[in-house]
Motif scaffolding. Structure first.
Motif, short mmCIF file in Angstrom:
data_model
loop_
_atom_site.label_atom_id
_atom_site.label_comp_id
_atom_site.label_asym_id
_atom_site.label_seq_id
_atom_site.Cartn_x
_atom_site.Cartn_y
_atom_site.Cartn_z
N MET A 1 4.12 0.65 -13.02
CA MET A 1 3.28 1.74 -12.57
C MET A 1 2.29 1.25 -11.51
N ILE A 2 1.64 0.13 -11.77
CA ILE A 2 0.67 -0.42 -10.82
C ILE A 2 1.37 -0.81 -9.52
N ARG A 3 2.58 -1.38 -9.65
CA ARG A 3 3.34 -1.76 -8.47
C ARG A 3 3.65 -0.53 -7.60
N ARG A 4 4.04 0.53 -8.27
CA ARG A 4 4.41 1.75 -7.55
C ARG A 4 3.19 2.33 -6.82
N VAL A 5 2.06 2.40 -7.47
CA VAL A 5 0.84 2.91 -6.85
C VAL A 5 0.44 2.01 -5.69
N PHE A 6 0.53 0.70 -5.90
CA PHE A 6 0.20 -0.25 -4.85
C PHE A 6 1.14 -0.08 -3.66
N GLY A 7 2.43 0.08 -3.92
CA GLY A 7 3.43 0.28 -2.87
C GLY A 7 3.18 1.55 -2.08
N ILE A 8 2.87 2.62 -2.78
CA ILE A 8 2.57 3.89 -2.11
C ILE A 8 1.31 3.74 -1.25
N GLY A 9 0.33 3.02 -1.79
CA GLY A 9 -0.91 2.78 -1.04
C GLY A 9 -0.65 1.99 0.24
N ILE A 10 0.19 0.97 0.17
CA ILE A 10 0.53 0.17 1.35
C ILE A 10 1.26 1.03 2.38
N VAL A 11 2.24 1.81 1.94
CA VAL A 11 2.99 2.68 2.85
C VAL A 11 2.04 3.68 3.51
N GLY A 12 1.16 4.27 2.75
CA GLY A 12 0.18 5.22 3.29
C GLY A 12 -0.71 4.58 4.33
N PHE A 13 -1.18 3.38 4.03
CA PHE A 13 -2.03 2.65 4.96
C PHE A 13 -1.28 2.36 6.27
N LEU A 14 -0.04 1.90 6.17
CA LEU A 14 0.75 1.60 7.36
C LEU A 14 1.00 2.85 8.19
N LEU A 15 1.24 3.98 7.53
CA LEU A 15 1.43 5.23 8.27
C LEU A 15 0.17 5.63 9.02
N LEU A 16 -0.98 5.45 8.41
CA LEU A 16 -2.25 5.75 9.08
C LEU A 16 -2.47 4.84 10.28
N VAL A 17 -2.17 3.57 10.12
CA VAL A 17 -2.34 2.61 11.22
C VAL A 17 -1.40 2.97 12.36
N LEU A 18 -0.14 3.24 12.05
CA LEU A 18 0.83 3.59 13.08
C LEU A 18 0.49 4.91 13.76
N ALA A 19 -0.02 5.86 13.02
CA ALA A 19 -0.40 7.15 13.61
C ALA A 19 -1.52 6.98 14.62
N GLY A 20 -2.42 6.03 14.37
CA GLY A 20 -3.51 5.76 15.30
C GLY A 20 -3.04 5.09 16.57
N CYS A 21 -1.83 4.54 16.59
CA CYS A 21 -1.30 3.85 17.76
C CYS A 21 -0.50 4.76 18.68
N VAL A 22 -0.29 5.98 18.30
CA VAL A 22 0.50 6.90 19.10
C VAL A 22 -0.39 7.53 20.15
N ALA A 23 0.09 7.51 21.38
CA ALA A 23 -0.68 8.11 22.47
C ALA A 23 -0.55 9.62 22.41
N PRO A 24 -1.54 10.35 22.94
CA PRO A 24 -1.44 11.81 23.02
C PRO A 24 -0.23 12.24 23.85
N ARG A 25 0.24 13.45 23.63
CA ARG A 25 1.39 13.97 24.37
C ARG A 25 1.14 14.07 25.87
N THR A 26 -0.13 14.13 26.26
CA THR A 26 -0.47 14.25 27.68
C THR A 26 -0.46 12.90 28.40
#
Length: 143
Positions: free
Chosen positions: A1-26
């Motif tokens: 259970m702890i592993r799963r929560v930790f894994g989801i937390g890591i994936v969520g963090f990586l998605l947030l970091v990657l989302a911040g690296c995307v340039a605007p459509r303009t």
């Protein structure tokens, strides 16, 4: 259970970091930003045009280089063009008058990334906005 929560937390963090690296459509990636031109109306003097251009830009930007004698100005980098502070995306504007002072050349520069790893380009929305502002005040109408 702890592993799963930790894994989801890591994936969520990586998605947030990657989302911040995307340039605007303009954003358009290029080494040579596009210039846009505005021809001055016949009743507009160089002094009047200079004042209007400076006034238009100073409402959004701090000015870095300003030379009326040479007909050139450039703004500082702005990190909030997208509507919120974003240290991974920045824009600035360069304006130069033609030698006869009857035409204005504008370009927007944009970069995204940060930490010394900036990707160069320009922002289409910024270029169109600045061109429209200036054109509406001192530009010649299209025939």
């Amino acid at each position: 259970m702890i592993r799963r929560v930790f894994g989801i937390g890591i994936v969520g963090f990586l998605l947030l970091v990657l989302a911040g690296c995307v340039a605007p459509r303009t954003f358009v990636k290029t080494l040579e930003p596009t210039w846009a031109s505005v021809e001055l109306r016949e009743d507009v003097t160089y002094d009047m045009a200079w004042e209007i251009v400076v006034d238009s830009l100073v409402k959004r930007f701090d000015l870095e280089i300003l030379s009326k004698e040479n007909g050139y100005l450039r703004t500082n980098w702005l990190y909030s063009w997208t509507g919120r502070l974003n240290e991974r995306y920045r824009v600035r504007v360069t304006v130069k008058f033609s030698p006869g002072h009857r035409k204005i050349e504008l370009k927007s520069e944009a970069e995204y990334g940060g930490a010394g790893m900036w990707v160069m380009g320009y922002d289409t929305r910024l270029l169109e906005t600045i061109k429209s502002d200036i054109m509406g005040n001192i530009g010649r109408t299209t025939r």
